[in-house]
Design an enzyme around this catalytic site. Structure first.
Site, PDB file in Angstrom:
ATOM      1  N   ARG A 297      -0.007  14.855  12.623  1.00 23.47           N
ATOM      2  CA  ARG A 297       0.760  14.390  11.453  1.00 23.47           C
ATOM      3  C   ARG A 297       1.186  15.597  10.627  1.00 23.47           C
ATOM      4  NH1 ARG A 297      -1.511   8.604   9.407  1.00 23.47           N
ATOM      5  NH2 ARG A 297       0.431   8.710   8.255  1.00 23.47           N
ATOM      6  N   PRO A 298       2.239  16.312  11.094  1.00 23.56           N
ATOM      7  CA  PRO A 298       2.670  17.520  10.389  1.00 23.56           C
ATOM      8  C   PRO A 298       3.305  17.183   9.032  1.00 23.56           C
ATOM      9  CG  PRO A 298       4.222  16.968  12.141  1.00 23.56           C
ATOM     10  CD  PRO A 298       3.092  15.982  12.244  1.00 23.56           C
ATOM     11  N   ILE A 299       3.370  18.179   8.138  1.00 25.91           N
ATOM     12  CA  ILE A 299       4.093  17.973   6.862  1.00 25.91           C
ATOM     13  C   ILE A 299       5.171  19.047   6.675  1.00 25.91           C
ATOM     14  CG2 ILE A 299       2.262  16.701   5.651  1.00 25.91           C
ATOM     15  CD1 ILE A 299       1.751  19.363   4.080  1.00 25.91           C
ATOM     16  N   ASP A 300       5.634  19.597   7.812  1.00 22.68           N
ATOM     17  CA  ASP A 300       6.652  20.660   7.721  1.00 22.68           C
ATOM     18  C   ASP A 300       7.909  20.203   6.970  1.00 22.68           C
ATOM     19  OD1 ASP A 300       6.756  19.068  10.238  1.00 22.68           O
ATOM     20  OD2 ASP A 300       8.675  20.090  10.471  1.00 22.68           O
ATOM     21  N   GLN A 301       8.283  18.934   7.084  1.00 26.01           N
ATOM     22  CA  GLN A 301       9.504  18.467   6.414  1.00 26.01           C
ATOM     23  C   GLN A 301       9.304  18.330   4.901  1.00 26.01           C
ATOM     24  OE1 GLN A 301      12.524  18.219   8.139  1.00 26.01           O
ATOM     25  NE2 GLN A 301      11.158  19.268   9.573  1.00 26.01           N
TER      26      GLN A 301
ATOM     27  N   LYS B 212       0.835  -1.210   0.000  1.00 26.47           N
ATOM     28  CA  LYS B 212       0.000   0.000   0.000  1.00 26.47           C
ATOM     29  C   LYS B 212       0.868   1.257   0.000  1.00 26.47           C
ATOM     30  CE  LYS B 212      -1.798   1.580   4.047  1.00 26.47           C
ATOM     31  NZ  LYS B 212      -1.480   2.968   4.343  1.00 26.47           N
ATOM     32  N   ASN B 213       1.858   1.294   0.912  1.00 27.25           N
ATOM     33  CA  ASN B 213       2.587   2.547   1.087  1.00 27.25           C
ATOM     34  C   ASN B 213       3.561   2.842  -0.049  1.00 27.25           C
ATOM     35  OD1 ASN B 213       1.077   2.987   3.322  1.00 27.25           O
ATOM     36  ND2 ASN B 213       2.646   2.356   4.806  1.00 27.25           N
TER      37      ASN B 213
ATOM     38  N   ARG C 273      -4.688  10.089   3.743  1.00 27.50           N
ATOM     39  CA  ARG C 273      -3.647  11.034   4.102  1.00 27.50           C
ATOM     40  C   ARG C 273      -2.552  11.102   3.040  1.00 27.50           C
ATOM     41  NH1 ARG C 273      -0.856  13.926   7.847  1.00 27.50           N
ATOM     42  NH2 ARG C 273       1.348  13.579   7.541  1.00 27.50           N
TER      43      ARG C 273
ATOM     44  N   ARG D  28      -9.073  -0.584   4.193  1.00 28.33           N
ATOM     45  CA  ARG D  28      -8.234   0.433   3.557  1.00 28.33           C
ATOM     46  C   ARG D  28      -6.865  -0.133   3.189  1.00 28.33           C
ATOM     47  NH1 ARG D  28      -6.426   4.246   7.314  1.00 28.33           N
ATOM     48  NH2 ARG D  28      -4.829   4.561   5.765  1.00 28.33           N
TER      49      ARG D  28
ATOM     50  N   ASP E  97       4.132   0.168  12.149  1.00 29.00           N
ATOM     51  CA  ASP E  97       2.847  -0.351  11.674  1.00 29.00           C
ATOM     52  C   ASP E  97       2.585  -1.784  12.169  1.00 29.00           C
ATOM     53  OD1 ASP E  97       2.500   2.069  10.486  1.00 29.00           O
ATOM     54  OD2 ASP E  97       3.036   1.403   8.472  1.00 29.00           O
TER      55      ASP E  97
ATOM     56  N   CYS F  89      -4.489  12.896  13.110  1.00 29.53           N
ATOM     57  CA  CYS F  89      -5.262  11.679  12.874  1.00 29.53           C
ATOM     58  C   CYS F  89      -5.218  10.853  14.134  1.00 29.53           C
ATOM     59  CB  CYS F  89      -4.709  10.897  11.695  1.00 29.53           C
ATOM     60  SG  CYS F  89      -3.208  10.053  12.127  1.00 29.53           S
TER      61      CYS F  89
HETATM   62  C1  EPZ Z   1       4.151   6.560   6.566  1.00 30.90           C
HETATM   63  O1  EPZ Z   1       3.452   7.695   7.078  1.00 30.90           O
HETATM   64  C2  EPZ Z   1       3.128   5.452   6.469  1.00 30.90           C
HETATM   65  N1  EPZ Z   1       2.059   5.896   5.611  1.00 30.90           N
HETATM   66  C3  EPZ Z   1       2.590   5.084   7.857  1.00 30.90           C
HETATM   67  O2  EPZ Z   1       1.793   3.927   7.713  1.00 30.90           O
HETATM   68  C4  EPZ Z   1       3.774   4.712   8.776  1.00 30.90           C
HETATM   69  O3  EPZ Z   1       3.290   4.518  10.087  1.00 30.90           O
HETATM   70  C5  EPZ Z   1       4.819   5.838   8.781  1.00 30.90           C
HETATM   71  O4  EPZ Z   1       5.225   6.155   7.417  1.00 30.90           O
HETATM   72  C6  EPZ Z   1       6.076   5.485   9.547  1.00 30.90           C
HETATM   73  O5  EPZ Z   1       6.663   4.328   9.007  1.00 30.90           O
HETATM   74  C7  EPZ Z   1       2.237   5.909   4.291  1.00 30.90           C
HETATM   75  O6  EPZ Z   1       3.284   5.566   3.769  1.00 30.90           O
HETATM   76  C8  EPZ Z   1       1.087   6.327   3.470  1.00 30.90           C
HETATM   77  P1  EPZ Z   1       6.416   9.813   8.502  1.00 30.90           P
HETATM   78  P2  EPZ Z   1       4.117   9.132   7.000  1.00 30.90           P
HETATM   79  O7  EPZ Z   1       6.430  11.067   7.714  1.00 30.90           O
HETATM   80  O8  EPZ Z   1       4.984   9.196   5.800  1.00 30.90           O
HETATM   81  C9  EPZ Z   1       6.986  13.081  11.979  1.00 30.90           C
HETATM   82  C10 EPZ Z   1      -0.114   2.624   7.892  1.00 30.90           C
HETATM   83  O9  EPZ Z   1      -0.688   2.083   8.871  1.00 30.90           O
HETATM   84  N2  EPZ Z   1       6.934  14.059  10.866  1.00 30.90           N
HETATM   85  O10 EPZ Z   1       7.536   8.838   8.307  1.00 30.90           O
HETATM   86  O11 EPZ Z   1       3.060  10.143   7.152  1.00 30.90           O
HETATM   87  C11 EPZ Z   1       5.620  12.411  12.209  1.00 30.90           C
HETATM   88  O12 EPZ Z   1       4.803  13.190  13.043  1.00 30.90           O
HETATM   89  C12 EPZ Z   1       0.388   4.030   7.996  1.00 30.90           C
HETATM   90  O13 EPZ Z   1       0.040   2.048   6.795  1.00 30.90           O
HETATM   91  C13 EPZ Z   1       7.192  15.392  11.117  1.00 30.90           C
HETATM   92  O14 EPZ Z   1       7.468  15.809  12.255  1.00 30.90           O
HETATM   93  O15 EPZ Z   1       5.022   9.091   8.303  1.00 30.90           O
HETATM   94  C14 EPZ Z   1       6.035  11.083  12.804  1.00 30.90           C
HETATM   95  O16 EPZ Z   1       6.244  11.245  14.183  1.00 30.90           O
HETATM   96  C15 EPZ Z   1       0.030   4.670   9.304  1.00 30.90           C
HETATM   97  N3  EPZ Z   1       7.131  16.275  10.069  1.00 30.90           N
HETATM   98  C16 EPZ Z   1       7.392  10.776  12.140  1.00 30.90           C
HETATM   99  O17 EPZ Z   1       7.851  12.028  11.613  1.00 30.90           O
HETATM  100  C17 EPZ Z   1       6.855  15.872   8.794  1.00 30.90           C
HETATM  101  O18 EPZ Z   1       6.842  16.739   7.886  1.00 30.90           O
HETATM  102  C18 EPZ Z   1       7.324   9.779  10.986  1.00 30.90           C
HETATM  103  O19 EPZ Z   1       6.323  10.195  10.041  1.00 30.90           O
HETATM  104  C19 EPZ Z   1       6.595  14.522   8.548  1.00 30.90           C
HETATM  105  C20 EPZ Z   1       6.636  13.628   9.603  1.00 30.90           C
END
Ligand code: EPZ
Length: 427
Positions: A122-126, A22-23, A93, A397, A305, A117
């Site tokens: 779930r920020p997207i600042d990065q 999926k991811n 998302r 999903r 996950d 969520c």
């Molecule tokens: C991906 O989410 C997966 N989703 C998630 O799977 C998975 O839990 C996660 O990676 C971690 O492995 C998809 O790929 C669609 P991250 P993502 O950005 O990319 C922080 C599932 O069940 N962060 O790696 O959104 C964030 O808050 C789902 O299949 C920032 O601070 O996760 C978190 O603590 C749930 N700023 C950490 O980083 C940002 O801009 C990791 O998040 C982005 C993230």
């Protein structure tokens, strides 16, 4: 609306075929926006997040042809819109990947601002940090985030936190930007490598995916390709837990055993026997479950996950397990459901202390999110009575045909339609 009715207590045995990841799929589908020409994407899981991605592509103006249940031909040549509607982008998302792809091709893109969520904020600042470094500007209006760039150019980005989404989004934007982009402190998950492989097959020049530095030399344009999505590491891990928790014997097909190593290592410590083949893996458990210490971390650490699934398994281990969540702030919400089943779990912040019990009791359960929902299925399979799980839409999903696959392994599980009148009474 549907619920699952599960009569547990049977060891699961037999063979199961794992679907596409999926991811990876939810990033590879937006990547087709960057290609001039037709892309044929194979091994797509037939799940609602993938259907939503295809629907977004179609609304933007892409032509989509279903070749078979898991193969789609996508031609994005005539896309003439850079705005993903609020309604569609809120369905999943991962619609944020459309930002990077649209920015790369058109110099602008818009999706709904992802909110918090049920895993926590779930920020997207990065993601935005990378786009800004490449010359883009962002603005938020009426809950929609818009990024635009006159000239998207290569940049050196050092991420403050390891983020799967930011790494993949930056790769999408940088593939056709002018000049070279260096991304440091990136995520190394198998789906990051899969997206890089797919983009390279389209003509991109990306090196280092799978390490913590990725180098992308921007190319003028990308072309169509035929690409097969990698198998889903977490779907595979979930069936491994199903075998372990029911003391079964299951062979998984269409897997990459290397991707499963962090999960296999823990399951072996818990008392399972695992045999790896080229693209298959057999797991069986004949003895008691042993307790574990687990801390979730970015790849190659133990995947977050899988955390709810492993916590469920540990409720039946002989002794005390410690599960530490290292990625999400709020990923223990499902624990209350397990306590209703007789589990002994104490959560303190990001740590759960799980005292193993002899058995779990059947109960009415709720899927609070995708992986927690799968964990509830595993818990129900381990009891010797009938449990019902509500809000299974979360589970569907991310798991293709979960009911049918478990039935094939001998589980007594059914999907049951919940009459609308019953839902309104419950509300
Ligand atoms: C991906 O989410 C997966 N989703 C998630 O799977 C998975 O839990 C996660 O990676 C971690 O492995 C998809 O790929 C669609 P991250 P993502 O950005 O990319 C922080 C599932 O069940 N962060 O790696 O959104 C964030 O808050 C789902 O299949 C920032 O601070 O996760 C978190 O603590 C749930 N700023 C950490 O980083 C940002 O801009 C990791 O998040 C982005 C993230």
């Amino acid at each position: 609306m549907e619920k699952f009715v599960i009569r547990g207590g049977k060891p699961l045995c037999g063979d199961v075929v794992i679907g596409g990841a999926k991811n990876a799929a939810v990033a590879i589908l937006p990547a087709t926006i960057l290609a001039k020409g037709k892309c044929v994407i194979e091994n797509l899981p037939c799940i609602s997040d993938v259907m939503a991605s295809l629907q977004i592509l179609s609304e933007l103006g892409a032509s989509i042809r279903m070749v078979s249940r898991n193969i789609y031909e996508i031609d994005t040549t005539h896309i003439d819109c850079t705005e993903v509607s609020n309604e569609l982008s809120r369905q999943m998302r991962a619609s944020y990947y459309f930002l990077g792809a649209l920015l790369g091709r058109f110099g602008s893109g818009q999706v709904a601002m992802p909110g918090g969520c049920n895993l926590g904020p779930r920020p997207i600042d990065q993601h935005l940090k990378a786009f800004t470094a490449m010359g883009a500007q962002d603005s938020v209006e009426y809950g929609m985030i818009r990024v635009t760039a006159q000239d998207l150019h290569g940049a050196h980005v050092f991420f403050d936190t390891v983020s799967v989404g930011a790494t993949m989004n930056a790769m999408l934007a940088a593939a056709t930007a002018q000049g070279t982009t260096i991304l440091e402190n990136v995520a190394r998950e198998p789906h990051v490598v899969d997206l890089a492989n797919c983009l390279n097959l389209m003509g991109a020049d990306i090196h280092g995916a799978g390490t913590d530095v990725i180098k992308i030399r921007g190319v003028k344009e990308l072309h169509g390709c035929t690409y097969s999505v990698i198998p889903d590491q977490i779907e595979a891990g979930s069936y491994m837990v199903a075998a372990a928790i029911t003391a079964g014997d299951v062979t998984l097909h269409n897997v990459i055993p290397k991707h499963l190593e962090p999960i296999s290592a823990k399951l072996i410590s818990a008392g399972c026997e695992i045999t790896e083949f080229d693209d298959a893996l057999r797991i069986r458990r004949t003895g008691p479950l042993r307790p574990l210490k687990i801390k979730t971390m970015p790849h190659p650490g133990f995947p977050t996950d899988m955390q709810p699934l492993m916590t469920v398994l540990m409720t039946l281990a002989e002794g005390t397990s410690i599960v530490t969540e290292g990625i999400w702030e709020n990923r223990f919400r499902y624990v209350d459901e397990l306590i209703h089943m007789g589990a002994r779990i104490r959560v303190d912040g990001q740590v759960a202390v799980v005292e193993g019990v002899k058995e779990l009791h059947p109960a009415p359960l709720r899927a609070t999110d995708l992986r927690a929902g799968a964990a509830m299925v595993m818990a129900a399979l381990a009891t010797s009575g009938t449990s019902e799980i509500d809000e299974t839409v979360h589970i569907e999903r991310g798991y293709e045909n979960i009911v049918e696959k478990l039935q094939e392994l001998g589980a007594d599980i059914r999907r049951v339609e919940v009459p609308v009148s019953a839902i309104s009474r419950a509300i």
